[in-house]
Structure formats: C-alpha cells, structure tokens
Design a protein around this motif. Structure first.
Motif, PDB file in Angstrom:
ATOM      1  N   VAL A 102     -52.927   2.606   9.236  1.00  0.00           N
ATOM      2  CA  VAL A 102     -52.865   1.608  10.218  1.00  0.00           C
ATOM      3  C   VAL A 102     -51.841   0.520   9.687  1.00  0.00           C
ATOM      4  CG1 VAL A 102     -53.861  -0.262  11.449  1.00  0.00           C
ATOM      5  CG2 VAL A 102     -54.973   1.918  11.008  1.00  0.00           C
ATOM      6  N   THR A 103     -50.782   0.465  10.382  1.00  0.00           N
ATOM      7  CA  THR A 103     -49.749  -0.586  10.033  1.00  0.00           C
ATOM      8  C   THR A 103     -49.571  -1.478  11.263  1.00  0.00           C
ATOM      9  OG1 THR A 103     -47.750   0.528  10.841  1.00  0.00           O
ATOM     10  CG2 THR A 103     -48.583   0.793   8.347  1.00  0.00           C
ATOM     11  N   ILE A 104     -48.869  -2.862  11.019  1.00  0.00           N
ATOM     12  CA  ILE A 104     -48.757  -3.722  12.005  1.00  0.00           C
ATOM     13  C   ILE A 104     -48.013  -3.074  12.984  1.00  0.00           C
ATOM     14  CG2 ILE A 104     -47.803  -5.806  12.582  1.00  0.00           C
ATOM     15  CD1 ILE A 104     -48.822  -6.975   9.924  1.00  0.00           C
ATOM     16  N   PRO A 105     -46.914  -2.301  12.825  1.00  0.00           N
ATOM     17  CA  PRO A 105     -46.189  -1.761  13.967  1.00  0.00           C
ATOM     18  C   PRO A 105     -47.144  -0.701  14.692  1.00  0.00           C
ATOM     19  CG  PRO A 105     -44.658  -1.951  12.118  1.00  0.00           C
ATOM     20  CD  PRO A 105     -46.085  -2.395  11.767  1.00  0.00           C
ATOM     21  N   VAL A 106     -47.989  -0.026  14.172  1.00  0.00           N
ATOM     22  CA  VAL A 106     -48.770   0.742  14.939  1.00  0.00           C
ATOM     23  C   VAL A 106     -49.817   0.220  15.520  1.00  0.00           C
ATOM     24  CG1 VAL A 106     -50.557   2.652  14.518  1.00  0.00           C
ATOM     25  CG2 VAL A 106     -48.405   2.768  13.174  1.00  0.00           C
ATOM     26  N   ILE A 107     -50.285  -0.779  15.071  1.00  0.00           N
ATOM     27  CA  ILE A 107     -51.398  -1.918  15.960  1.00  0.00           C
ATOM     28  C   ILE A 107     -50.754  -2.266  17.198  1.00  0.00           C
ATOM     29  CG2 ILE A 107     -52.503  -4.107  15.980  1.00  0.00           C
ATOM     30  CD1 ILE A 107     -53.423  -3.468  12.842  1.00  0.00           C
ATOM     31  N   LYS A 108     -49.442  -2.941  16.957  1.00  0.00           N
ATOM     32  CA  LYS A 108     -48.629  -3.289  18.117  1.00  0.00           C
ATOM     33  C   LYS A 108     -48.333  -2.350  19.080  1.00  0.00           C
ATOM     34  CE  LYS A 108     -46.692  -7.632  16.106  1.00  0.00           C
ATOM     35  NZ  LYS A 108     -45.441  -8.173  15.593  1.00  0.00           N
ATOM     36  N   GLU A 109     -47.860  -1.179  18.583  1.00  0.00           N
ATOM     37  CA  GLU A 109     -47.652  -0.016  19.477  1.00  0.00           C
ATOM     38  C   GLU A 109     -49.030   0.570  20.295  1.00  0.00           C
ATOM     39  OE1 GLU A 109     -46.098   4.613  19.464  1.00  0.00           O
ATOM     40  OE2 GLU A 109     -45.650   3.211  17.448  1.00  0.00           O
ATOM     41  N   ILE A 116     -51.797  -4.692  26.107  1.00  0.00           N
ATOM     42  CA  ILE A 116     -52.093  -5.672  25.312  1.00  0.00           C
ATOM     43  C   ILE A 116     -51.121  -5.913  24.480  1.00  0.00           C
ATOM     44  CG2 ILE A 116     -53.966  -6.521  23.607  1.00  0.00           C
ATOM     45  CD1 ILE A 116     -55.827  -4.601  24.913  1.00  0.00           C
ATOM     46  N   THR A 117     -50.533  -7.452  24.329  1.00  0.00           N
ATOM     47  CA  THR A 117     -49.544  -7.803  23.362  1.00  0.00           C
ATOM     48  C   THR A 117     -50.061  -8.452  22.178  1.00  0.00           C
ATOM     49  OG1 THR A 117     -48.449  -8.347  25.428  1.00  0.00           O
ATOM     50  CG2 THR A 117     -47.587  -9.201  23.306  1.00  0.00           C
ATOM     51  N   VAL A 118     -49.994  -7.835  21.088  1.00  0.00           N
ATOM     52  CA  VAL A 118     -50.556  -8.377  19.848  1.00  0.00           C
ATOM     53  C   VAL A 118     -49.759  -9.482  19.437  1.00  0.00           C
ATOM     54  CG1 VAL A 118     -51.137  -7.511  17.463  1.00  0.00           C
ATOM     55  CG2 VAL A 118     -51.681  -6.000  19.425  1.00  0.00           C
ATOM     56  N   THR A 119     -50.126 -10.545  19.113  1.00  0.00           N
ATOM     57  CA  THR A 119     -49.340 -11.672  19.207  1.00  0.00           C
ATOM     58  C   THR A 119     -49.156 -11.882  17.551  1.00  0.00           C
ATOM     59  OG1 THR A 119     -51.072 -13.148  19.312  1.00  0.00           O
ATOM     60  CG2 THR A 119     -49.504 -12.808  21.044  1.00  0.00           C
ATOM     61  N   TYR A 152     -54.753 -11.090  16.365  1.00  0.00           N
ATOM     62  CA  TYR A 152     -54.712 -12.055  17.790  1.00  0.00           C
ATOM     63  C   TYR A 152     -54.015 -11.005  18.669  1.00  0.00           C
ATOM     64  CZ  TYR A 152     -56.145 -15.235  14.237  1.00  0.00           C
ATOM     65  OH  TYR A 152     -56.830 -16.100  13.377  1.00  0.00           O
ATOM     66  N   ALA A 153     -54.261 -11.383  20.008  1.00  0.00           N
ATOM     67  CA  ALA A 153     -53.797 -10.423  21.260  1.00  0.00           C
ATOM     68  C   ALA A 153     -53.743 -11.552  22.339  1.00  0.00           C
ATOM     69  CB  ALA A 153     -54.245  -9.472  21.403  1.00  0.00           C
ATOM     70  N   ALA A 154     -52.617 -11.458  23.185  1.00  0.00           N
ATOM     71  CA  ALA A 154     -52.501 -12.320  24.427  1.00  0.00           C
ATOM     72  C   ALA A 154     -53.851 -11.657  25.421  1.00  0.00           C
ATOM     73  CB  ALA A 154     -51.101 -11.657  25.361  1.00  0.00           C
ATOM     74  N   ASP A 155     -54.446 -12.551  26.186  1.00  0.00           N
ATOM     75  CA  ASP A 155     -55.614 -12.341  27.008  1.00  0.00           C
ATOM     76  C   ASP A 155     -55.363 -11.073  27.798  1.00  0.00           C
ATOM     77  OD1 ASP A 155     -58.116 -12.316  27.670  1.00  0.00           O
ATOM     78  OD2 ASP A 155     -58.167 -14.163  28.787  1.00  0.00           O
ATOM     79  N   LEU A 179     -62.773  -5.613  11.010  1.00  0.00           N
ATOM     80  CA  LEU A 179     -61.565  -6.020  12.175  1.00  0.00           C
ATOM     81  C   LEU A 179     -62.145  -7.083  13.106  1.00  0.00           C
ATOM     82  CD1 LEU A 179     -60.179  -2.534  13.170  1.00  0.00           C
ATOM     83  CD2 LEU A 179     -59.580  -4.145  11.471  1.00  0.00           C
ATOM     84  N   TYR A 180     -61.527  -8.287  13.353  1.00  0.00           N
ATOM     85  CA  TYR A 180     -62.056  -9.059  14.258  1.00  0.00           C
ATOM     86  C   TYR A 180     -60.775  -9.536  15.335  1.00  0.00           C
ATOM     87  CZ  TYR A 180     -65.742 -10.635  11.403  1.00  0.00           C
ATOM     88  OH  TYR A 180     -66.861 -10.639  10.502  1.00  0.00           O
ATOM     89  N   PHE A 181     -61.316  -9.443  16.484  1.00  0.00           N
ATOM     90  CA  PHE A 181     -60.350  -9.442  17.575  1.00  0.00           C
ATOM     91  C   PHE A 181     -60.247 -10.836  18.413  1.00  0.00           C
ATOM     92  CE2 PHE A 181     -61.153  -5.011  16.938  1.00  0.00           C
ATOM     93  CZ  PHE A 181     -59.926  -4.212  16.824  1.00  0.00           C
ATOM     94  N   PHE A 182     -59.122 -11.480  18.309  1.00  0.00           N
ATOM     95  CA  PHE A 182     -59.080 -12.658  19.135  1.00  0.00           C
ATOM     96  C   PHE A 182     -58.178 -12.443  20.366  1.00  0.00           C
ATOM     97  CE2 PHE A 182     -60.269 -13.390  14.709  1.00  0.00           C
ATOM     98  CZ  PHE A 182     -61.347 -14.225  15.006  1.00  0.00           C
ATOM     99  N   TYR A 183     -58.350 -12.849  21.549  1.00  0.00           N
ATOM    100  CA  TYR A 183     -57.813 -12.637  22.626  1.00  0.00           C
ATOM    101  C   TYR A 183     -57.438 -14.119  23.074  1.00  0.00           C
ATOM    102  CZ  TYR A 183     -58.975  -7.855  22.798  1.00  0.00           C
ATOM    103  OH  TYR A 183     -59.044  -6.353  22.162  1.00  0.00           O
ATOM    104  N   GLY A 184     -56.111 -14.293  23.737  1.00  0.00           N
ATOM    105  CA  GLY A 184     -55.773 -15.402  24.025  1.00  0.00           C
ATOM    106  C   GLY A 184     -54.742 -16.125  23.091  1.00  0.00           C
ATOM    107  N   GLY A 185     -54.040 -15.111  22.536  1.00  0.00           N
ATOM    108  CA  GLY A 185     -52.940 -15.748  21.606  1.00  0.00           C
ATOM    109  C   GLY A 185     -53.248 -16.006  20.329  1.00  0.00           C
TER     110      GLY A 185
END
Length: 186
Positions: A102-109, A116-119, A152-155, A179-185
């Motif tokens: 799991v890498t940051i580009p894989v998470i964004k993809e 979902i846009t990972v910010t 962190y991801a856009a809502d 893992l913790y997920f935060f939506y809203g930027g």
C-alpha cells in the motif's frame, strides 16, 4: 491474446493423424462417407469449441483480460464484489490488491476509482511512540511497523463508495497499520 483457433480443415487433418497408418486407413479416409471420415467431421465441432474455451480460459487466468471471472477474482482478492464500477475500474482495483504493498499513489488511485479524492495522508506519530520499533539504540523494526495512518479525503456524498473505499484499504493494509479516515479535506 489467448490461443489462436485454427481453420476446421487443420483440425480434421489432426484428427485423421490420430488413426493408425496403412492402406486400409488411407482407403477409409479417401471415401468421404466412410465411418472414419464421418467420425472426424462429427468430432470437429466439439474440438473447435474446446479450443475456443481453452483460449477463453487463458484470458480469464489474467486480471488484465478477464471478463467472465471478474466477480470471482474480486471475491478471492478483496473479499467482496464491487458494484457500480466499470470493468476497467474493477481490474485496476484487483491489480492494486494483488500488487502487495500500500503506497500513497495506490491509495489515491483506489480513492479515484470510488470517486473519492484523497487530499493528504499522514503518519502522525513516530514509530517509537508505540514502543515497538526501538529498544535502546538498535532498531528492531522499520518505521512503518505498528503505525497509525491518517487518510484525509474530500467529502463524498456516496456512503457506499466511502464504505467500499475503506474496506478495500483495510483489506490491503498490513495488520500492523491502524487506519483512520477523515472526510472533508484536511
């Protein structure tokens, strides 16, 4: 891709070669209405169907060309079937799931595939915070061991997409990641 299926005449000639050699067999195949000739023509359709399925099976054995077995690939690699995604998106998720890390580009993809846009991603704590990565001076584990990862991801309005995104990442992450997920930027 796959196995190339030949012309029926080539398969009929191959079937004839399975019979013994000799004058008797040559006479049998010279007559188009003999039992041997009729047998070869009767088995020809089954042989061509078999070769077509062999080609399909080879295609289905690879994620990049699978069509019929995408659901099965998903059940094995991710534990669930992705509903509402195109075949290409599903293949992308499967390739990511099979890649092993799991890498940051894989998470964004993966996020993009679910809309979902990972910010941002962050490791908010030093590994030593948990007391597992250092003892004295010598390191006994890498910096990613026993790490907390904030994503962190856009809502997103789609609750199913969020749940699927989180499930895929939890399945892909190593057991030592929290893992913790935060939506809203950010």
């Amino acid at each position: 891709m796959g196995i190339e299926v030949q012309a029926p005449e080539r398969y009929e000639a191959s079937l004839r070669k399975l019979f013994p050699r000799g004058v008797y067999w040559d006479r049998q195949f010279a007559d188009a209405e003999s039992d041997c000739s009729l047998f070869c023509r009767a088995k020809l359709d089954a042989l061509i169907r078999f070769r077509n399925r062999m080609s399909d099976l080879q295609d289905e054995s690879m994620i990049q060309s699978a069509r019929e077995t995408l659901d099965d690939w998903e059940r094995v690699l991710t534990g669930s079937v992705s509903a509402g995604l195109t075949a290409e998106q599903r293949r992308g998720l499967l390739i990511a799931a099979k890649s092993g890390s799991v890498t940051i580009p894989v998470i964004k993809e993966i996020g993009q595939m679910y809309g979902i846009t990972v910010t941002n991603t962050a490791f908010p704590f030093r590994p030593a915070f948990f007391g597992f990565s250092r003892f004295g001076i010598d390191r006994i584990a890498g910096p990613a061991s026993f790490s907390t990862l904030f994503i962190y991801a856009a809502d997103s309005e789609n609750g199913e997409a969020k749940a699927a995104f989180e499930k895929i990442l939890r399945l892909r992450a190593l057991a030592n990641y929290i893992l913790y997920f935060f939506y809203g930027g950010i």
